[in-house]
Design a protein around this motif. Structure first.
Motif, PDB file in Angstrom:
ATOM      1  N   LEU A 100       0.859  -1.183   0.000  1.00  0.00           N
ATOM      2  CA  LEU A 100       0.000   0.000   0.000  1.00  0.00           C
ATOM      3  C   LEU A 100       0.892   1.228   0.000  1.00  0.00           C
ATOM      4  O   LEU A 100       1.629   1.476   0.961  1.00  0.00           O
ATOM      5  N   GLY A 101       0.863   1.992  -1.083  1.00  0.00           N
ATOM      6  CA  GLY A 101       1.701   3.183  -1.185  1.00  0.00           C
ATOM      7  C   GLY A 101       0.861   4.448  -1.156  1.00  0.00           C
ATOM      8  O   GLY A 101       0.043   4.672  -2.050  1.00  0.00           O
ATOM      9  N   SER A 102       1.053   5.261  -0.104  1.00  0.00           N
ATOM     10  CA  SER A 102       0.335   6.533  -0.014  1.00  0.00           C
ATOM     11  C   SER A 102       0.997   7.393   1.050  1.00  0.00           C
ATOM     12  O   SER A 102       1.662   6.874   1.965  1.00  0.00           O
ATOM     13  N   ASP A 187       9.253  10.128  -4.317  1.00  0.00           N
ATOM     14  CA  ASP A 187       8.319  10.535  -5.361  1.00  0.00           C
ATOM     15  C   ASP A 187       8.388   9.572  -6.536  1.00  0.00           C
ATOM     16  O   ASP A 187       9.477   9.291  -7.071  1.00  0.00           O
ATOM     17  N   GLY A 188       7.245   9.042  -6.919  1.00  0.00           N
ATOM     18  CA  GLY A 188       7.186   8.152  -8.071  1.00  0.00           C
ATOM     19  C   GLY A 188       7.635   6.736  -7.808  1.00  0.00           C
ATOM     20  O   GLY A 188       7.615   5.893  -8.707  1.00  0.00           O
ATOM     21  N   GLU A 189       8.059   6.424  -6.592  1.00  0.00           N
ATOM     22  CA  GLU A 189       8.537   5.068  -6.285  1.00  0.00           C
ATOM     23  C   GLU A 189       7.345   4.122  -6.170  1.00  0.00           C
ATOM     24  O   GLU A 189       6.349   4.430  -5.514  1.00  0.00           O
ATOM     25  N   ASP A 190       7.435   2.966  -6.818  1.00  0.00           N
ATOM     26  CA  ASP A 190       6.349   1.995  -6.854  1.00  0.00           C
ATOM     27  C   ASP A 190       6.380   1.121  -5.606  1.00  0.00           C
ATOM     28  O   ASP A 190       7.389   0.476  -5.318  1.00  0.00           O
ATOM     29  N   ALA A 191       5.252   1.084  -4.872  1.00  0.00           N
ATOM     30  CA  ALA A 191       5.214   0.357  -3.603  1.00  0.00           C
ATOM     31  C   ALA A 191       5.417  -1.140  -3.800  1.00  0.00           C
ATOM     32  O   ALA A 191       6.178  -1.788  -3.070  1.00  0.00           O
ATOM     33  N   GLU A 192       4.739  -1.710  -4.783  1.00  0.00           N
ATOM     34  CA  GLU A 192       4.857  -3.159  -4.985  1.00  0.00           C
ATOM     35  C   GLU A 192       6.252  -3.541  -5.443  1.00  0.00           C
ATOM     36  O   GLU A 192       6.816  -4.549  -5.003  1.00  0.00           O
ATOM     37  N   ALA A 193       6.845  -2.750  -6.321  1.00  0.00           N
ATOM     38  CA  ALA A 193       8.203  -3.040  -6.786  1.00  0.00           C
ATOM     39  C   ALA A 193       9.192  -2.968  -5.628  1.00  0.00           C
ATOM     40  O   ALA A 193      10.124  -3.781  -5.543  1.00  0.00           O
ATOM     41  N   CYS A 194       8.980  -2.017  -4.714  1.00  0.00           N
ATOM     42  CA  CYS A 194       9.866  -1.891  -3.547  1.00  0.00           C
ATOM     43  C   CYS A 194       9.774  -3.133  -2.670  1.00  0.00           C
ATOM     44  O   CYS A 194      10.798  -3.671  -2.231  1.00  0.00           O
TER      45      CYS A 194
END
Length: 433
Positions: A100-102, A187-194
């Motif tokens: 969950l990215g927010s 900024d712009g970093e993908d939560a699932e990829a991380c």
């Protein structure tokens, strides 16, 4: 008595629990100890060759394990001596797509497993352990995974925003208020990829090779002795890894039993046991049937052997906490460091009856171990164990017992340092009977 003095048994228990942050790690810990004592692993998909005195173990689903020693006396005359426990504990499990990215944060969505005390997960140093399945040249491959460092946190809401928390208790919405903070996101970093990169690096694969996972949330703080005289034990997962440890220790302490001895540690007890690897499945019946077949027993003699068998279902018991006297049945105040507890329930939530209770009392007396009796308060719902499930499926006599425990299903439970050695001794007498 136990093959280990009380302090040594308690410290060995702590080492066992610290090495077992998930059910899959608990089975690996058991297998390591068994292999070190000459037990040979069996594969359910292969033919077995068993002889009197042979020592083996078999794993199902990666999270349930049955170990046994073939007795020197005929199985049809002696029957089985079985101890059953479970490898799982209540807690939080990571969902299949949890990222969950927010708001500049990466959080993990989790699912409640069993019945944990959720408030105890707040403001703790949490991390992840379990298993991942990765793609390899030989096909999907399962690997254990564990992060030793604090990786996650569930920060509490400040009292300024929850003024009645001390009067009404901390209540957490299981969907919206349990996601765990893992990392800050640029900024712009993908939560699932991380998240996938983190897990893939730990599994030593590329993110694209990561196929699936089963991950439990655990507290990285190790177990410890506490109290003015170090008379208590604090740890996660005492329910029910303490019983797994006691059953395994008792089995290893009697390498040449007359009766065939069996330690069965199942997964999924906390969610009902109805799974292929759980006590409600066929695992233990399959293993006992194959042992009987190797002993040359026909169906009639196999039934005779079960009629002469005895199951001790070992799961922790509610210790009396004097701050909350109204929670306990007045005549059944179980004391920490008071010895093993015989658990009874008229509605058969525990499998104990008068005869099996008397049998366990006799085992404790022979081992020089004190024992206690527990019954749940009449106006409270009573939990259950694997005991009624396994006894019903096998049709054998059974008793439910456990060591006294404070704060059952907390992220950090407490027990008595003396009780582990006493339980090992009582179970050892059971295996020798």
């Amino acid at each position: 008595m136990s093959p280990l003095p009380a302090r040594a048994a308690a410290l060995d228990l702590i080492d066992f629990i610290d090495a077992s942050p998930s059910p899959w790690h608990a089975v690996a810990s058991c297998a390591q100890r068994l292999s070190a004592q000459g037990f040979m692993r069996l594969d359910e998909g292969e033919r077995w060759q068993l002889t009197p005195g042979s020592r083996h173990y078999v794993v199902r689903g990666g999270s349930s394990i049955i170990a046994f020693v073939v007795g020197s006396e005929p199985l049809v005359e002696q029957g089985f001596r079985i101890v059953g426990a479970h490898t799982d504990s209540p807690g939080l499990r990571v969902k299949p797509r949890p990222a969950l990215g927010s708001d500049g944060l990466l959080r993990l969505a989790v699912e409640v497993y069993g019945g944990p005390i959720l408030a105890t997960f707040t403001d703790r140093d949490l991390s992840l352990a379990g298993r991942v399945v990765v793609n390899s040249e030989a096909g999907p491959q399962t690997r254990l995974l564990r992060f030793d460092q604090p990786l996650l946190r569930l920060p509490n809401l400040a009292i300024h925003m929850n003024r009645e928390v001390n009067e009404k208790g901390l209540k957490l919405d299981k969907q919206t208020e349990l996601p765990l903070i893992l990392a800050g996101l640029g900024d712009g970093e993908d939560a699932e990829a991380c998240l996938r990169r983190l897990l893939a690096d730990a599994a030593d694969v590329e993110p694209g090779e990561l196929l699936s996972w089963e991950l439990a949330v655990y507290d990285v703080q190790g177990g410890s002795l506490w109290g003015a005289a170090d008379e208590f034990v604090a740890a996660s997962r005492l329910d029910n890894l303490a019983s797994c440890h006691a059953a395994l220790s008792a089995l290893l302490a009697n390498p040449q039993p007359q009766a065939t001895t069996v330690t069965a540690c199942f997964d999924h007890e906390e969610v009902g046991s109805e799974s292929a690897a759980g006590a409600g499945g066929s695992f233990v019946a399959d293993v006992l049937t194959r042992i009987a077949a190797q002993a040359g027993l026909d169906e009639e003699d196999r039934r005779r052997s079960l009629a002469r068998s005895f199951l001790v279902s070992a799961d922790m018991a509610h210790a009396y906490q004097p701050n909350f006297p109204s929670a306990y049945e007045p005549g059944h105040k179980v004391l920490v460091n008071g010895g093993p507890v015989i658990k009874s329930n008229a509605n058969h939530r525990y499998t104990t009856d008068a005869e099996t209770a008397a049998r366990f009392i006799a085992l404790c007396a022979k081992a020089g171990v004190p024992c206690q009796h527990y019954a749940h308060r009449g106006n409270l719902g009573c939990g259950s164990t694997i005991g009624p499930i396994v006894a019903a499926r096998l049709g054998i006599a059974s008793v439910d017992v456990g060591s006294p425990l404070w704060a059952m299903h907390s992220l950090r439970e407490s027990a008595g340092a003396d009780d582990q050695a006493w339980m090992i001794a009582a179970l050892g007498e059971h295996f020798a009977s």
